[in-house]
Scaffold this motif. Sequence first.
Motif, mmCIF file in Angstrom:
data_model
loop_
_atom_site.group_PDB
_atom_site.id
_atom_site.type_symbol
_atom_site.label_atom_id
_atom_site.label_comp_id
_atom_site.label_asym_id
_atom_site.label_seq_id
_atom_site.Cartn_x
_atom_site.Cartn_y
_atom_site.Cartn_z
ATOM 1 N N THR A 223 0.852 -1.197 0.000
ATOM 2 C CA THR A 223 0.000 0.000 0.000
ATOM 3 C C THR A 223 0.883 1.241 0.000
ATOM 4 N N PHE A 224 0.652 2.111 -1.005
ATOM 5 C CA PHE A 224 1.379 3.384 -1.067
ATOM 6 C C PHE A 224 0.538 4.458 -0.393
ATOM 7 N N ASP A 225 1.217 5.327 0.309
ATOM 8 C CA ASP A 225 0.555 6.467 0.923
ATOM 9 C C ASP A 225 0.582 7.595 -0.107
ATOM 10 N N THR A 226 -0.535 7.974 -0.658
ATOM 11 C CA THR A 226 -0.536 9.022 -1.687
ATOM 12 C C THR A 226 -1.315 10.239 -1.182
ATOM 13 N N LEU A 227 -1.208 11.341 -1.937
ATOM 14 C CA LEU A 227 -1.933 12.558 -1.550
ATOM 15 C C LEU A 227 -3.442 12.307 -1.525
ATOM 16 N N PRO B 187 -4.429 6.217 1.016
ATOM 17 C CA PRO B 187 -3.712 4.967 0.772
ATOM 18 C C PRO B 187 -4.145 4.318 -0.542
ATOM 19 N N PHE B 188 -3.140 3.823 -1.290
ATOM 20 C CA PHE B 188 -3.430 3.152 -2.563
ATOM 21 C C PHE B 188 -2.851 1.748 -2.519
ATOM 22 N N LYS B 189 -3.751 0.752 -2.597
ATOM 23 C CA LYS B 189 -3.315 -0.644 -2.528
ATOM 24 C C LYS B 189 -2.924 -1.101 -3.928
ATOM 25 N N ALA B 190 -1.627 -1.265 -4.161
ATOM 26 C CA ALA B 190 -1.147 -1.619 -5.507
ATOM 27 C C ALA B 190 -1.273 -3.117 -5.760
ATOM 28 N N ILE B 191 -0.960 -3.939 -4.767
ATOM 29 C CA ILE B 191 -1.198 -5.394 -4.873
ATOM 30 C C ILE B 191 -1.776 -5.869 -3.554
ATOM 31 N N GLY C 86 -0.154 -9.118 -17.279
ATOM 32 C CA GLY C 86 -1.338 -8.366 -16.882
ATOM 33 C C GLY C 86 -1.286 -6.972 -17.463
ATOM 34 N N GLU C 87 -2.396 -6.306 -17.450
ATOM 35 C CA GLU C 87 -2.467 -4.973 -18.055
ATOM 36 C C GLU C 87 -1.566 -3.986 -17.313
ATOM 37 N N SER C 88 -1.227 -2.910 -18.002
ATOM 38 C CA SER C 88 -0.364 -1.897 -17.410
ATOM 39 C C SER C 88 -0.987 -1.358 -16.122
ATOM 40 N N GLY C 89 -0.168 -1.322 -15.068
ATOM 41 C CA GLY C 89 -0.654 -0.783 -13.801
ATOM 42 C C GLY C 89 -1.265 -1.822 -12.875
ATOM 43 N N CYS C 90 -1.243 -3.101 -13.300
ATOM 44 C CA CYS C 90 -1.901 -4.112 -12.455
ATOM 45 C C CYS C 90 -1.025 -4.535 -11.273
ATOM 46 N N GLY C 91 0.263 -4.176 -11.297
ATOM 47 C CA GLY C 91 1.083 -4.450 -10.121
ATOM 48 C C GLY C 91 2.245 -5.402 -10.326
ATOM 49 N N LYS C 92 2.595 -5.697 -11.570
ATOM 50 C CA LYS C 92 3.689 -6.648 -11.820
ATOM 51 C C LYS C 92 5.019 -6.130 -11.266
ATOM 52 N N SER C 93 5.336 -4.875 -11.580
ATOM 53 C CA SER C 93 6.610 -4.322 -11.108
ATOM 54 C C SER C 93 6.617 -4.159 -9.589
ATOM 55 N N VAL C 94 5.495 -3.754 -9.045
ATOM 56 C CA VAL C 94 5.408 -3.609 -7.583
ATOM 57 C C VAL C 94 5.658 -4.964 -6.917
ATOM 58 N N LEU C 95 5.093 -6.016 -7.495
ATOM 59 C CA LEU C 95 5.314 -7.363 -6.943
ATOM 60 C C LEU C 95 6.802 -7.722 -6.988
ATOM 61 N N ASP D 62 11.008 1.563 2.230
ATOM 62 C CA ASP D 62 11.038 2.975 2.613
ATOM 63 C C ASP D 62 9.860 3.774 2.087
ATOM 64 N N ILE D 63 9.187 3.271 1.062
ATOM 65 C CA ILE D 63 8.159 4.103 0.429
ATOM 66 C C ILE D 63 6.763 3.494 0.478
ATOM 67 N N ALA D 64 6.609 2.297 1.039
ATOM 68 C CA ALA D 64 5.281 1.666 1.043
ATOM 69 C C ALA D 64 5.118 0.784 2.270
ATOM 70 N N PRO E 71 15.202 -3.451 -14.419
ATOM 71 C CA PRO E 71 14.159 -2.436 -14.408
ATOM 72 C C PRO E 71 13.731 -2.060 -15.821
ATOM 73 N N GLN E 72 12.452 -1.721 -15.990
ATOM 74 C CA GLN E 72 11.964 -1.519 -17.339
ATOM 75 C C GLN E 72 12.261 -0.126 -17.887
ATOM 76 N N SER E 73 12.613 0.818 -17.007
ATOM 77 C CA SER E 73 12.842 2.168 -17.497
ATOM 78 C C SER E 73 14.231 2.644 -17.089
HETATM 79 N N1 LIG Z 1 5.708 4.802 -5.690
HETATM 80 C C1 LIG Z 1 4.405 4.682 -5.967
HETATM 81 N N2 LIG Z 1 3.492 5.482 -5.364
HETATM 82 C C2 LIG Z 1 2.179 5.364 -5.653
HETATM 83 N N3 LIG Z 1 1.663 4.450 -6.508
HETATM 84 C C3 LIG Z 1 2.525 3.644 -7.127
HETATM 85 C C4 LIG Z 1 3.938 3.695 -6.908
HETATM 86 N N4 LIG Z 1 4.546 2.766 -7.670
HETATM 87 C C5 LIG Z 1 3.561 2.160 -8.342
HETATM 88 N N5 LIG Z 1 2.349 2.673 -8.031
HETATM 89 C C6 LIG Z 1 1.045 2.266 -8.553
HETATM 90 O O1 LIG Z 1 0.890 0.863 -8.353
HETATM 91 C C7 LIG Z 1 0.174 0.291 -9.444
HETATM 92 C C8 LIG Z 1 0.953 -0.879 -9.996
HETATM 93 O O2 LIG Z 1 2.089 -0.362 -10.688
HETATM 94 P P1 LIG Z 1 3.147 -1.278 -11.426
HETATM 95 O O3 LIG Z 1 4.265 -0.387 -11.837
HETATM 96 O O4 LIG Z 1 3.473 -2.458 -10.570
HETATM 97 O O5 LIG Z 1 2.329 -1.781 -12.705
HETATM 98 P P2 LIG Z 1 2.827 -2.803 -13.834
HETATM 99 O O6 LIG Z 1 1.883 -3.992 -13.809
HETATM 100 O O7 LIG Z 1 4.272 -3.097 -13.654
HETATM 101 O O8 LIG Z 1 2.567 -1.942 -15.147
HETATM 102 P P3 LIG Z 1 3.388 -1.920 -16.544
HETATM 103 O O9 LIG Z 1 2.882 -3.119 -17.330
HETATM 104 O O10 LIG Z 1 2.998 -0.636 -17.170
HETATM 105 O O11 LIG Z 1 4.849 -2.009 -16.219
HETATM 106 C C9 LIG Z 1 -0.065 1.404 -10.459
HETATM 107 O O12 LIG Z 1 -1.383 1.892 -10.282
HETATM 108 C C10 LIG Z 1 0.964 2.437 -10.072
HETATM 109 O O13 LIG Z 1 0.521 3.746 -10.389
#
Ligand SMILES: Nc1ncnc2c1ncn2[C@@H]1O[C@H](COP(=O)(O)OP(=O)(O)OP(=O)(O)O)[C@@H](O)[C@H]1O
Length: 157
Positions: free
Chosen positions: A12-16, A19-23, A40-49, A59-61, A94-96
């Motif tokens: 869970t990220f703390d956003t403005l 809280p935003f639950k990414a996975i 999975g689709e962009s933004g579904c949480g693969k990188s966060v996982l 430090d950030i979540a 990392p992808q970027s």
């Molecule tokens: N540091 C952060 N603070 C707030 N939200 C975040 C942060 N990092 C990721 N997110 C959010 O978590 C969600 C999952 O992001 P993630 O980068 O894991 O997606 P992804 O599946 O890897 O997408 P892509 O296929 O585009 O790489 C997204 O909604 C993203 O905006």
Amino acid sequence: MSLLNIRGLSVTFDTLQGPFKAIEGIDLDVKELDTLAIVGESGCGKSVLGHAAMRLLDDIAAVKGSVVYRGREVYSMSREELLEMRGKAVSLVPQSPSASFNPVIRIGKQITELIEKAGVAHGGEAEQRALTYLERVGFSDPQAIFDSYPHRNHWLA
Ligand SMILES: Nc1ncnc2c1ncn2[C@@H]1O[C@H](COP(=O)(O)OP(=O)(O)OP(=O)(O)O)[C@@H](O)[C@H]1O
Ligand SMILES: [Mg+2]
């Protein structure tokens, strides 16, 4: 042999906006010699996982759940154990690159540092390896890349 066991992993990220639950509640098991692709689709949480599995988000979540690598809980490892695991046993590409490299340190220095931290080689030998790796991935002028800062993309033209 079991390589990786993830149970109930949530980030869970703390956003403005609050809280935003990414996975949430991720369970998975990887055995030795397994290949696991997560799609999975962009933004579904693969990188966060991936980042959470390597304990790179502390430090950030808020991270909940358990990640066990070769029988050891990653979230209980000491800093030394973590450094031993990362880069040698577990790697993340990392992808970027523009967001993942340090923008104020030349590319060659950053790659050389990784090679040294992994204990593969040191000093001039590590630099030589970095150049070889840049050549191997297809850069025609590895030295120019080695000497560049990450934001420079003149070699792509
Ligand atoms: N540091 C952060 N603070 C707030 N939200 C975040 C942060 N990092 C990721 N997110 C959010 O978590 C969600 C999952 O992001 P993630 O980068 O894991 O997606 P992804 O599946 O890897 O997408 P892509 O296929 O585009 O790489 C997204 O909604 C993203 O905006
Ligand atoms: Mg991603």
